[in-house]
Design a protein around this motif. Structure first.
Motif, short mmCIF file in Angstrom:
data_model
loop_
_atom_site.label_atom_id
_atom_site.label_comp_id
_atom_site.label_asym_id
_atom_site.label_seq_id
_atom_site.Cartn_x
_atom_site.Cartn_y
_atom_site.Cartn_z
N ILE A 64 29.10 31.64 30.45
CA ILE A 64 28.22 32.58 31.65
C ILE A 64 26.97 32.15 30.75
O ILE A 64 25.88 32.04 32.06
N HIS A 65 26.12 32.26 29.77
CA HIS A 65 25.58 32.52 29.27
C HIS A 65 23.91 31.85 29.29
O HIS A 65 22.88 31.12 29.90
N CYS A 93 37.36 35.02 49.83
CA CYS A 93 35.71 35.58 49.62
C CYS A 93 35.81 35.39 48.57
O CYS A 93 37.18 35.19 47.35
N ALA A 94 35.11 33.62 47.85
CA ALA A 94 35.24 33.00 46.88
C ALA A 94 34.58 33.99 45.18
O ALA A 94 33.53 33.88 46.03
N THR A 95 34.87 34.31 44.37
CA THR A 95 34.20 35.46 43.26
C THR A 95 34.16 34.65 42.58
O THR A 95 35.06 34.45 41.88
N ARG A 96 33.12 34.96 41.65
CA ARG A 96 33.40 34.91 39.82
C ARG A 96 32.89 36.20 39.40
O ARG A 96 32.08 35.49 38.33
N GLY A 97 32.11 37.08 39.44
CA GLY A 97 31.89 37.65 38.66
C GLY A 97 30.03 37.65 39.17
O GLY A 97 29.34 38.81 37.82
N GLY A 98 28.94 36.69 39.21
CA GLY A 98 28.17 36.65 38.93
C GLY A 98 27.03 37.41 39.96
O GLY A 98 27.52 38.86 40.67
N MET A 125 26.87 41.83 34.96
CA MET A 125 26.98 43.00 33.62
C MET A 125 28.17 43.84 33.67
O MET A 125 29.12 44.36 33.01
N GLU A 126 28.52 43.99 35.00
CA GLU A 126 30.07 44.28 35.11
C GLU A 126 31.39 43.40 34.57
O GLU A 126 32.74 43.73 33.35
N ARG A 127 30.52 41.68 34.59
CA ARG A 127 31.62 40.74 34.00
C ARG A 127 31.21 40.73 32.62
O ARG A 127 32.37 40.40 31.62
N GLU A 128 30.28 40.71 32.06
CA GLU A 128 30.16 41.56 30.77
C GLU A 128 31.01 42.52 30.04
O GLU A 128 31.03 42.48 28.62
N MET A 129 30.66 43.56 30.81
CA MET A 129 31.18 44.85 30.15
C MET A 129 32.87 44.55 29.91
O MET A 129 33.31 44.93 29.40
N GLY A 173 39.36 36.76 35.33
CA GLY A 173 39.35 36.69 37.56
C GLY A 173 39.92 37.81 37.60
O GLY A 173 39.76 38.52 38.62
N HIS A 174 41.83 37.60 37.30
CA HIS A 174 42.22 39.29 37.98
C HIS A 174 41.78 40.31 37.68
O HIS A 174 41.52 40.98 38.71
N SER A 175 41.20 40.95 36.62
CA SER A 175 40.08 42.32 36.03
C SER A 175 39.35 42.10 37.42
O SER A 175 38.52 43.11 38.19
N LEU A 176 38.78 40.58 37.71
CA LEU A 176 37.55 40.86 38.72
C LEU A 176 38.01 40.98 39.88
O LEU A 176 37.41 41.92 40.56
N LEU A 177 38.76 40.61 40.60
CA LEU A 177 39.73 40.72 41.73
C LEU A 177 39.84 41.82 42.27
O LEU A 177 40.19 42.17 43.19
N CYS A 178 40.90 42.76 41.18
CA CYS A 178 41.09 44.52 41.30
C CYS A 178 39.56 44.98 41.21
O CYS A 178 40.59 45.52 42.51
N ILE A 179 38.80 44.98 40.63
CA ILE A 179 37.68 45.73 41.51
C ILE A 179 36.97 45.58 43.31
O ILE A 179 37.14 45.97 43.52
N ALA A 180 37.44 43.88 42.75
CA ALA A 180 37.21 43.36 44.58
C ALA A 180 38.07 44.58 45.24
O ALA A 180 37.51 44.81 46.74
N GLU A 181 38.50 44.30 44.77
CA GLU A 181 40.23 44.76 46.14
C GLU A 181 40.03 46.11 46.18
O GLU A 181 40.18 46.76 46.73
N ALA A 182 39.71 46.79 45.16
CA ALA A 182 40.09 47.97 44.91
C ALA A 182 38.56 48.49 46.32
O ALA A 182 38.27 49.61 46.64
N ARG A 183 36.97 47.97 45.76
CA ARG A 183 36.27 47.99 46.59
C ARG A 183 36.19 48.04 48.28
O ARG A 183 36.76 48.72 48.66
N ALA A 184 37.11 47.37 48.11
CA ALA A 184 37.46 46.65 49.89
C ALA A 184 38.41 47.99 49.85
O ALA A 184 38.29 48.30 51.21
N GLU A 185 39.36 48.98 49.23
CA GLU A 185 40.20 49.89 49.76
C GLU A 185 39.20 50.89 49.76
O GLU A 185 39.97 51.94 51.79
N LYS A 186 38.80 50.64 48.92
CA LYS A 186 37.73 52.83 49.77
C LYS A 186 37.09 52.11 50.79
O LYS A 186 36.66 53.37 51.43
N GLN A 187 36.51 50.88 51.27
CA GLN A 187 35.99 51.33 52.44
C GLN A 187 37.34 51.05 53.61
O GLN A 187 36.37 50.49 54.90
#
Lengths: 148, 529
Positions: free
Chosen positions: B518-519, A11-16, B463-467, A67-81
């Motif tokens: 980003i913006h 899953c390619a993701t960049r937080g958009g 907003m998560e990325r912005e935060m 990127g690492h922080s965003l993926l950690c959030i995604a990982e936690a989200r997956a683990e929750k499920q």
């Protein structure tokens, strides 16, 4: 388990804006198929056109940390499920990096989000994602799912 | 000595008033500059403070830092991308506006055309300080802010040059179009050349010298020096400052260290704040209400003329630009409304009006008209532009961002309340039962707010990325502060401190670049989500 099922879903993701939907789709798919899930963040620091090596290093590092922080959030989200996930943060020309990584992990499926160009200044080209997806479909056996 | 002390006392009083106004506007929904004018008006009515506003004071002391700061911060790439519409508004736009205003005021107020054309020129210089400050606070598209600021920077120079030519014609009664055109080109190009040469020289020095204090001094010298040198050679000082600011801000800053950049931005932000505060406070103090009342009809005509000419220029020229250049830099219709209503008048117009000589029979009327138009634009346009932006849907910090801020604010408040209750309990002022009951209530409120924040991020993922970026920025700033503490406590040497702080500053700048990317483009290179 068929060979395709043991091959990972990337899953390619960049937080958009589409990232949450993209991640949810990838999580659901990997649960449905029992396939391993990898979240991939690919970033290209060349957008800033920096010449200064120190500044370039700082920018690259900050992008990778984000990127690492965003993926950690995604990982936690997956683990929750109840879905385990791995994460990979890569730096370089985004499309090339993604393609290279898909081959490296022998991916079965790529789940990728479509950028929203709703802001007045947004210059992303949603067509780029479709072109990339089409190219992958034609040149590899990787299934590509574009989440709108 | 007494005169010096009196001047110093006056400056201190003005700074104090400005500071109090700045504190007050944090609670009142009024633009800072508008509030300053209103406070100045009150001071003028009570006649407690008397300060004479002179054109030299505005043009030579306050205008250079204001223009330099705006040019220094302007995104050169974005300016280049939008140069066609900006220059259309700033050069032929000013010329058309001058003639239109002149014609309408002559017809409506019965003043001679030679005098009203001079008025048309001096009132063509826009002053978007209040508007741009609002843009920054509300998160309006950056390209729109650049268009408004860019137009203002260049139309100031054009208006001054045309004003001087028109004034000479009004006084002598002679107007030679060829000589005027030559003068216009000489003064404009000459001013820009001075700015370019000095800006380039300063940029080379900034790029080579890694000393914050020297570099800061160079930019201060540049802002005032460019103005003085250009005026000495009888070319446009205003255009010289603008070009010097643009060149040094883009070329020079590219080679400066982030630490130097932070110091430069802080210094220029402060100087511009100070200059702005003085200018708008002085405008308010110098308003002569009985004089305005006596000239009410010419003022009404002037306001209408300025609005009509602005509409013709903004809508007409944007339409022409759109026809000649199909893709970017097209100015959307909603932006044109903002350019029209946001074209406020301020310091430059007043300074020019004050240079009108007594030999001009219409001097008094033209000055009253200028004050009237400036007051109208500040008090009416300045206070209503926010509603226009909201109505047009141009405020990017939209409802979800506002919602995030409200929830974040409530969360902070709840945490502070809980800490205070804990303290009261420790001090024995709250019984155990009371403390347990209140703590449970606060914890539930806290959990509820956290859940709401989480829900907001589910609905608005971007907003998560912005935060994350904002949190990282705050963490880095805390790290920077801790390094200062370590230096003061003698834990690290000056050299090590410099090295560490440079690294943090590099990272802060990198975060700024990521945020901007980003913006502005959603990171178009591989812009997947």
């Amino acid at each position: 388990m068929t060979p395709s099922e043991s091959r990972p879903i990337v899953c390619a993701t960049r937080g958009g804006q589409a990232s949450r939907r993209t991640q949810e789709r990838a999580i659901a798919l990997s649960q449905e198929r029992g396939a391993p899930l990898i979240f991939l963040f690919a970033t290209d620091p060349s957008f800033a056109g920096l010449q200064d090596g120190t500044m370039q290093a700082a920018l690259t590092d900050e992008l990778l940390r984000m990127g690492h922080s965003l993926l950690c959030i995604a990982e936690a989200r997956a683990e929750k499920q109840g879905q385990e996930a791995q994460k990979a943060v890569k730096c370089g020309a985004a499309w090339e990096i993604i393609e290279e990584y898909l081959q490296q992990v022998n991916a079965n499926t790529l789940v990728i989000g479509m950028p929203q160009s709703d802001a007045a200044l947004q210059a992303s080209e949603p067509g780029e994602v479709h072109r990339f997806a089409e190219k992958l479909r034609q040149t590899t056996d990787i299934e590509v799912i574009v989440v709108e | 000595m007494e005169e010096f002390l009196a001047a110093e006392t006056l400056i201190v009083i003005l700074m104090m008033v400005a500071t109090l106004v700045a504190i007050a506007v944090r609670r009142v929904r009024l633009p800072y500059t508008v509030s300053l004018v209103l406070v100045g008006l009150v001071i003028s009515l009570q006649q407690t403070l008397s300060v004479e506003i002179t054109p030299e004071l505005i043009l030579a002391l306050f205008v250079p830092p204001l223009l330099f700061e705006a040019a220094f911060h302007l995104d050169l790439k974005m300016l280049r991308d939008n140069l066609v519409p900006i220059m259309m508004l700033a050069v032929p736009g000013v010329l058309v506006s001058t003639l239109l205003v002149g014609g309408i005021v002559t017809l409506g107020a019965g003043l001679p055309l030679t005098a009203t054309v001079a008025f048309g020129a001096l009132i063509a210089a826009t002053d978007p300080v209040a508007v741009v400050a609002l843009f920054r606070a509300l998160g309006v598209p950056r390209r729109l802010a650049v268009a408004v600021e860019g137009e203002s920077l260049f139309n100031d120079g054009t208006a001054i040059v045309i004003f001087r030519i028109a004034l000479a014609a009004a006084l002598t009664g002679v107007f030679d179009p060829l000589t005027s055109l030559f003068d216009f080109l000489r003064v404009s190009v000459g001013g820009m050349a001075v700015g370019l040469a000095l800006g380039w020289l300063a940029a080379q020095l900034i790029a080579r010298l890694d000393d914050r204090l020297i570099v800061t001094t160079i930019t201060t010298l540049l802002a005032y020096g460019a103005y003085l040198i250009a005026e000495f050679f009888h070319v446009s000082g205003v255009l010289a400052v603008v070009v010097a600011g643009l060149v040094s801000g883009s070329v020079g800053l590219a080679g400066a260290t982030p630490t130097t950049k932070i110091m430069l931005f802080n210094l220029w932000e402060f100087l511009a704040f100070l200059a702005n505060s003085f200018v708008f406070l002085l405008i308010g103090i110098n308003v002569n209400l009985p004089r305005l009342w006596l000239n009410l009809w010419p003022i009404v005509v002037a306001v209408l003329a300025v609005l009509i000419s602005r509409a013709v220029v903004v809508y007409g020229f944007s339409f022409v630009t759109h026809l000649t250049k199909r893709s970017r830099p097209h100015i959307p219709l909603t932006w044109r409304h903002v350019l029209f209503w946001g074209g406020q008048r301020g310091a430059i117009s007043l300074a020019l009006a004050l240079t009108l000589p007594a030999a001009l029979p219409e001097q008094d009327t033209l000055q009253a008209m200028t004050f009237g138009v400036v007051l109208f634009s500040l008090l009416i346009q300045g206070t209503t532009i926010q509603f226009l932006l909201q109505g047009l849907g141009l405020i990017q910090l939209s409802a979800p961002h506002k919602e995030r801020e409200i929830r974040l604010g409530r969360l902070f408040a709840t945490q502070a309340g809980l800490r205070r209750l804990e303290q009261l309990h420790r001090e024995g002022l709250l019984t155990d039962e009371m403390w347990l009951g209140l703590r449970e209530d606060y914890r539930q409120a806290q959990e509820h707010l956290l859940e709401q924040m989480n829900q907001l991020f589910v609905e608005h993922v971007e907003m998560e990325r912005e935060m994350l970026l904002q949190a990282r920025r705050e963490a880095l700033q805390a790290e920077r502060g801790a390094m200062g503490d370590a230096l003061r406590r003698g834990l690290i040497s000056e050299d090590t401190y410099e090295e560490l702080v440079n690294d943090v500053d590099n990272r802060l700048e990198a975060l700024g670049m990521i945020q901007a990317a980003i913006h502005s483009s959603g990171q178009s290179k591989g812009g997947h989500q």
